[in-house]
Write a protein that holds these residues in place. Structure first.
Motif, PDB file in Angstrom:
ATOM      1  N   GLY A 619       0.819  -1.275   0.043  1.00  0.00           N
ATOM      2  CA  GLY A 619      -0.051  -0.033  -0.178  1.00  0.00           C
ATOM      3  C   GLY A 619       0.736   1.233   0.161  1.00  0.00           C
ATOM      4  O   GLY A 619       0.583   2.128  -0.568  1.00  0.00           O
ATOM      5  N   ASN A 620       2.106   1.340   0.757  1.00  0.00           N
ATOM      6  CA  ASN A 620       2.917   2.366   0.861  1.00  0.00           C
ATOM      7  C   ASN A 620       4.253   1.953   1.007  1.00  0.00           C
ATOM      8  O   ASN A 620       4.542   0.838   1.689  1.00  0.00           O
ATOM      9  CB  ASN A 620       2.321   3.352   1.917  1.00  0.00           C
ATOM     10  CG  ASN A 620       3.534   4.286   2.235  1.00  0.00           C
ATOM     11  OD1 ASN A 620       3.584   5.108   1.458  1.00  0.00           O
ATOM     12  ND2 ASN A 620       4.147   4.141   3.513  1.00  0.00           N
ATOM     13  N   LEU A 621       5.278   2.571   0.310  1.00  0.00           N
ATOM     14  CA  LEU A 621       6.691   2.231   0.759  1.00  0.00           C
ATOM     15  C   LEU A 621       7.333   3.572   0.420  1.00  0.00           C
ATOM     16  O   LEU A 621       7.525   4.337  -0.564  1.00  0.00           O
ATOM     17  CB  LEU A 621       7.264   1.324  -0.316  1.00  0.00           C
ATOM     18  CG  LEU A 621       8.590   1.004  -0.264  1.00  0.00           C
ATOM     19  CD1 LEU A 621       9.121   0.352   1.219  1.00  0.00           C
ATOM     20  CD2 LEU A 621       9.386   0.022  -1.333  1.00  0.00           C
ATOM     21  N   THR A 622       7.856   4.126   1.674  1.00  0.00           N
ATOM     22  CA  THR A 622       8.521   5.724   1.415  1.00  0.00           C
ATOM     23  C   THR A 622       9.782   5.528   2.073  1.00  0.00           C
ATOM     24  O   THR A 622       9.714   4.585   3.418  1.00  0.00           O
ATOM     25  CB  THR A 622       7.461   6.896   2.054  1.00  0.00           C
ATOM     26  OG1 THR A 622       6.965   6.477   3.342  1.00  0.00           O
ATOM     27  CG2 THR A 622       6.532   7.031   0.965  1.00  0.00           C
ATOM     28  N   PHE A 623      10.791   6.375   1.800  1.00  0.00           N
ATOM     29  CA  PHE A 623      11.968   6.284   2.811  1.00  0.00           C
ATOM     30  C   PHE A 623      11.999   7.933   3.055  1.00  0.00           C
ATOM     31  O   PHE A 623      12.026   8.749   2.313  1.00  0.00           O
ATOM     32  CB  PHE A 623      13.165   6.033   2.019  1.00  0.00           C
ATOM     33  CG  PHE A 623      13.090   4.555   1.546  1.00  0.00           C
ATOM     34  CD1 PHE A 623      13.316   3.602   1.866  1.00  0.00           C
ATOM     35  CD2 PHE A 623      12.140   4.370   0.101  1.00  0.00           C
ATOM     36  CE1 PHE A 623      13.080   2.233   1.466  1.00  0.00           C
ATOM     37  CE2 PHE A 623      12.212   3.201  -0.395  1.00  0.00           C
ATOM     38  CZ  PHE A 623      12.460   2.035   0.458  1.00  0.00           C
ATOM     39  N   PHE A 624      12.439   8.073   4.390  1.00  0.00           N
ATOM     40  CA  PHE A 624      12.457   9.637   4.687  1.00  0.00           C
ATOM     41  C   PHE A 624      13.312   9.765   5.994  1.00  0.00           C
ATOM     42  O   PHE A 624      13.628   8.730   6.707  1.00  0.00           O
ATOM     43  CB  PHE A 624      11.296  10.199   4.971  1.00  0.00           C
ATOM     44  CG  PHE A 624      10.364   9.542   6.109  1.00  0.00           C
ATOM     45  CD1 PHE A 624      10.193   9.895   7.321  1.00  0.00           C
ATOM     46  CD2 PHE A 624       9.564   8.596   5.624  1.00  0.00           C
ATOM     47  CE1 PHE A 624       9.502   9.248   8.386  1.00  0.00           C
ATOM     48  CE2 PHE A 624       8.670   8.054   6.557  1.00  0.00           C
ATOM     49  CZ  PHE A 624       8.716   8.342   7.751  1.00  0.00           C
ATOM     50  N   ASN A 625      13.849  10.866   6.627  1.00  0.00           N
ATOM     51  CA  ASN A 625      14.690  11.228   7.275  1.00  0.00           C
ATOM     52  C   ASN A 625      13.855  11.792   8.602  1.00  0.00           C
ATOM     53  O   ASN A 625      13.221  12.796   8.032  1.00  0.00           O
ATOM     54  CB  ASN A 625      15.943  11.843   7.071  1.00  0.00           C
ATOM     55  CG  ASN A 625      16.958  11.094   6.264  1.00  0.00           C
ATOM     56  OD1 ASN A 625      17.474  10.096   6.597  1.00  0.00           O
ATOM     57  ND2 ASN A 625      17.001  11.581   4.956  1.00  0.00           N
ATOM     58  N   GLU A 626      14.157  11.806   9.714  1.00  0.00           N
ATOM     59  CA  GLU A 626      13.622  12.129  10.985  1.00  0.00           C
ATOM     60  C   GLU A 626      14.437  12.615  11.910  1.00  0.00           C
ATOM     61  O   GLU A 626      15.269  12.009  12.334  1.00  0.00           O
ATOM     62  CB  GLU A 626      12.399  11.225  11.734  1.00  0.00           C
ATOM     63  CG  GLU A 626      11.246  11.140  11.073  1.00  0.00           C
ATOM     64  CD  GLU A 626      10.158  12.228  10.900  1.00  0.00           C
ATOM     65  OE1 GLU A 626      10.486  13.345  11.200  1.00  0.00           O
ATOM     66  OE2 GLU A 626       9.062  11.899  10.764  1.00  0.00           O
TER      67      GLU A 626
END
Length: 829
Positions: A619-626
């Motif tokens: 449904g969703n696949l995302t990559f990010f920095n926090e």
């Protein structure tokens, strides 16, 4: 245990409540998509429409909408949307909702102007609170203070002031001011908005959609106060209204209030008054073809863009609307989608995208180029048509369409759009209901359409649809946004002429008028006015629902944060990788990594194959920095690279395997694909600065005093943008080194002892996830989650030491530069 809202006894109870309060229950429909029932009613004396979406959701909602097609660019309905919320007959305070926000338990409170409707939705988990907010809304829209306070129109719409920045030819310079006027000056400095408006005007030259419903800086000052009031009288009336109630609420109580306090009194008053003029018509556009339209805009050359728009068909055909969205997601939804790939390979522009402009009488699909290159305009439509011919003549990959269909269905089921369900469903209902009373629930349904489209997939349906839309369509337009170097003085000829003839007495009167407006704006509301607002009493507030529990499980090899929350057949998995051993100067490369992962080939799959797998199974696949700041000290930071995934429970294996394949086996050697992605990010950043410059400025200012701000700037702010520009300027010479750097970072970052797993889903899904991932489940005696021991703290110059088996402290702590106040200016067109 769920309630059967479609049961005969429940429908009988709804009918009884409707009859008792002046409504006729026209139909009750079982609606699986909301786990409830839709009841459609009509108020007998006022003719107001009402839709009750009944289910067990405790986040209840109310909305009232009006059909408001614009007949000019004055933005009258946008100004009305603002103005009716500036006090009413029963609540004579200047900003009632600002005060209500202080004491309300609302989960949503807003108003919205669309091209052909205006909506006032609100949501709350507290029924009395929802009643209070509904009361204020209804009084605002039906009995606004605009009739007794012309200053509201001047404040929210427009008025003239003396420009204090100077004089011209010994004459005072004048300027327009007003909330909506200034808002639209900002909105129409966005090239994408200007392009869309020009496309809509070209597609619908004879209907309301040729106008900017928000208003233009040229059109807003043409609106008179009398015209403003006339539009309210003609449009804000019960027989032109659409009311939606949602959730588990006391229907008898709500209908009684709406009927007795507003609809019946308004109907009785209407019978005694003179016949009113009708609302503005909402007509369909006969087919037109508008090629080669050019729109000049005073903007930077890099904002050159272009759009092709194709009218889809009839709003009554809900299945066709869904099919078009799926089709263009399949052929334009990613860099590897066939039509987008053809456009990128041809070098027409920096980026290409598509979207469906719906919730209007005649929806249309848009193909758009950003960062248009020289001669890109002439080549755009021929290349689109050439590629489409190949697709409809046997080149359309049905697996790709099936994947887009699956992903679309997942998104519809999840309904994670940032709005409470009741607000979102009210908006969705208007996509059909506004145009036909028989379509009140048409745009809430999707299950039958998805089932039908799956059957039609192998029958040539999507090929025929694509052929009809692009190759055989007799209703389309082509618009190019052409940047102009011509300076814009911003001077309005009407104001210039007025200034030339302005007498001393007229100037004094103008300044006096502005002074009175300022004094009224700055004067506080009286205690009596404030006391009129409804307030929640202590007895109205029930015990707060318990937050879903979570706990830290000592699973091997990953520590797991397990969330106990209902997810309705969807599994959510987040992997948090600590910035262990990452140097400050390497931070931009982590952002590059988040951009390219999932869009490049792996050792097992090509980029196109990978895109197909992601679309069809996740449904969703995302990559990010926090970056998280400690509540104890702003110098103590926790920084994570996050891999966010979700999928239906049946796709648990893909939920585990696909992200791991991408993290550990991505091939970074395709430099052309990496360049495409980075150019797209550069264009996106530049347009975001134009659209939301305040956000960019606030983030930059944060880096003047906050270590977290310094890190965020390096990751995705102006510092990252400057890094990205330099990289692209020298891409050919540094591409190989970049690939090596990204590969080295993945090997260093994505290791088990550097990761915390966060999981939400059913127990069965969790057990399967652990089995597929070969993780051993262990019981935990840490119900609080133990988060503090599973993060690493970074200081501005040093880092705390310590370790945890979930996330060990880095051996070489990151040194973050001291924040510095640079006192810059960011200049944009």
């Amino acid at each position: 245990m769920s309630t059967n809202y479609a049961a005969a006894e429940n429908i009988a109870a709804v009918k009884s409540a409707a009859d008792a309060h002046g409504f006729t229950l026209q139909s009750s429909e079982d609606l699986h998509e909301i786990d409830g029932t839709a009841h459609i009613m009509r108020h007998r004396t006022s003719n107001a429409r009402l839709l009750y979406l009944q289910n067990e959701d405790s986040n209840k909602a109310f909305s009232i909408a009006f059909k408001t097609p614009a007949n000019d660019d004055s933005g009258v309905f946008h100004i009305l949307e603002h103005s009716v919320l500036c006090g009413s007959e029963q609540f004579p305070v200047k900003e009632p909702f600002v005060h209500l926000l202080k004491s309300s338990m609302q989960t949503f409170l807003n108003a919205m102007t669309f091209p052909d409707k205006t909506m006032y939705p609100v949501a709350s988990t507290n029924e009395q609170d929802l009643m209070n907010l509904m009361h204020v809304y209804l009084d605002a829209v039906f009995y606004p203070a605009i009739y007794t306070k012309p200053s509201i129109f001047k404040q929210e719409g427009w008025h003239i002031e003396v420009d204090e920045n100077g004089e011209a030819n010994d004459r005072p310079q004048l300027k327009y001011n007003g909330v909506v006027y200034n808002e639209m000056k900002g909105a129409l400095s966005d090239p994408e908005s200007v392009l869309y408006d020009a496309l809509s005007a070209s597609l619908f030259p004879d209907t309301t959609y040729r106008f900017e419903s928000g208003g233009t800086p040229e059109g807003i000052p043409a609106l008179s106060y009398e015209g403003f009031l006339d539009n309210h009288r003609r449009h804000y009336r019960p027989d032109n209204s659409y009311i939606v109630l949602y959730g588990n609420l006391d229907l008898d109580r709500f209908l009684d209030f709406i009927d007795s306090r507003y609809l019946t009194p308004l109907a009785e008053a209407s019978e005694k008054s003179e016949t009113r003029e009708k609302p503005n018509p909402l007509d369909a556009q006969n087919p037109v073809v508008a090629p080669g339209v050019r729109k000049l805009m005073n903007t930077a050359p890099e904002n050159a863009s272009m759009a092709l728009g194709y009218v889809i068909g009839d709003v009554h055909d809900r299945e066709r609307m869904i099919a078009v969205d799926i089709l263009f997601d399949a052929i334009m939804g990613s860099n590897e989608a066939p039509l987008k790939r053809a456009l990128l390979d041809a070098g027409l522009a920096a980026d290409a995208s598509s979207y469906v402009a719906d919730a209007i009488l005649q929806p249309f699909v848009v193909l758009q180029l950003k960062g248009l290159e020289e001669q890109g305009a002439e080549r755009f439509r021929p290349l689109v048509e050439k590629t489409v011919r190949k697709l409809v003549d046997g080149g359309l990959d049905h697996e790709l369409v099936a994947a887009a269909l699956s992903h679309s269905e997942f998104v519809m089921r999840e309904r994670n759009f940032g709005y409470p369900d009741g607000v979102l469903l009210a908006m969705s209902s208007m996509a059909g209901w506004l145009y036909d009373d028989d379509l009140a629930t048409a745009y809430l349904r999707y299950e039958d359409a998805f089932a039908s489209l799956r059957e039609k997939l192998e029958q040539g349906y999507f090929e025929d649809l694509l052929r009809e839309l692009v190759l055989e369509n007799n209703h389309w337009a082509e618009v190019e946004l052409v940047p102009s170097e011509k300076a814009d003085s911003g001077a309005d000829p009407r104001l210039m002429q007025m200034a030339e003839t302005l007498t001393t007495e007229a100037l004094d009167a103008l300044e006096q008028d502005v002074q009175e407006l300022r004094e009224e704006q700055e004067s506080p509301d009286s205690p009596e006015a404030l006391a009129s607002l409804p307030q929640l009493r202590v007895g109205d507030i029930k015990a707060a629902p318990e937050d879903p529990s979570y706990r830290l499980l000592d699973t091997k090899p990953l520590a797991c944060l397990r969330h106990d929350v209902a997810t309705h057949g969807i599994t959510y998995s987040y992997r948090y990788f600590d910035f262990a051993g990452i140097d400050f100067e390497e931070l931009p490369y982590l952002s590059l990594l988040s951009l390219v992962l999932g869009k490049l080939p792996t050792t097992r799959h090509s980029a196109a194959e990978l895109d197909l797998l992601i679309q069809s199974q996740l449904g969703n696949l995302t990559f990010f920095n926090e970056v998280y700041e400690s509540p104890k000290s702003q110098d103590q930071l926790t920084m994570k690279f996050v891999v966010s995934t979700s999928a239906l429970d049946k796709n648990i294996k893909a939920l585990v395997d696909l992200p791991l394949e991408i993290l550990t086996e991505t091939d970074f050697s395709d430099h052309s694909k990496i360049r495409d992605i980075l150019i797209q990010r550069k264009v996106y950043f530049e347009q975001s600065v134009i659209n939301a410059g305040h956000s960019t400025a606030m983030a930059r200012v944060s880096s003047y005093f906050s270590p977290a701000g310094v890190v965020r700037e390096k990751l995705d702010g102006i510092d990252f943008y400057n890094f990205l520009k330099k990289l692209l300027d020298n891409f050919d010479t540094c591409a190989h080194a970049l690939s090596q750097k990204l590969s080295e970072l993945t090997a260093r970052l994505f290791v088990d002892d550097n990761c915390l797993l966060s999981f939400a889903g059913s127990d069965e899904a969790f057990d399967e996830y652990l089995a597929v991932a070969q993780i051993t489940n262990a019981k935990s005696d840490r119900p609080d989650g133990g988060l503090a021991s599973n993060t690493t703290a970074y200081q501005a110059t040093t880092a705390t030491s310590g370790s945890d088996k979930g996330t060990p402290a880095p051996t070489q702590p990151m040194t973050i530069p001291e924040p510095q106040a640079k006192n810059e200016a960011i200049v944009i067109p």
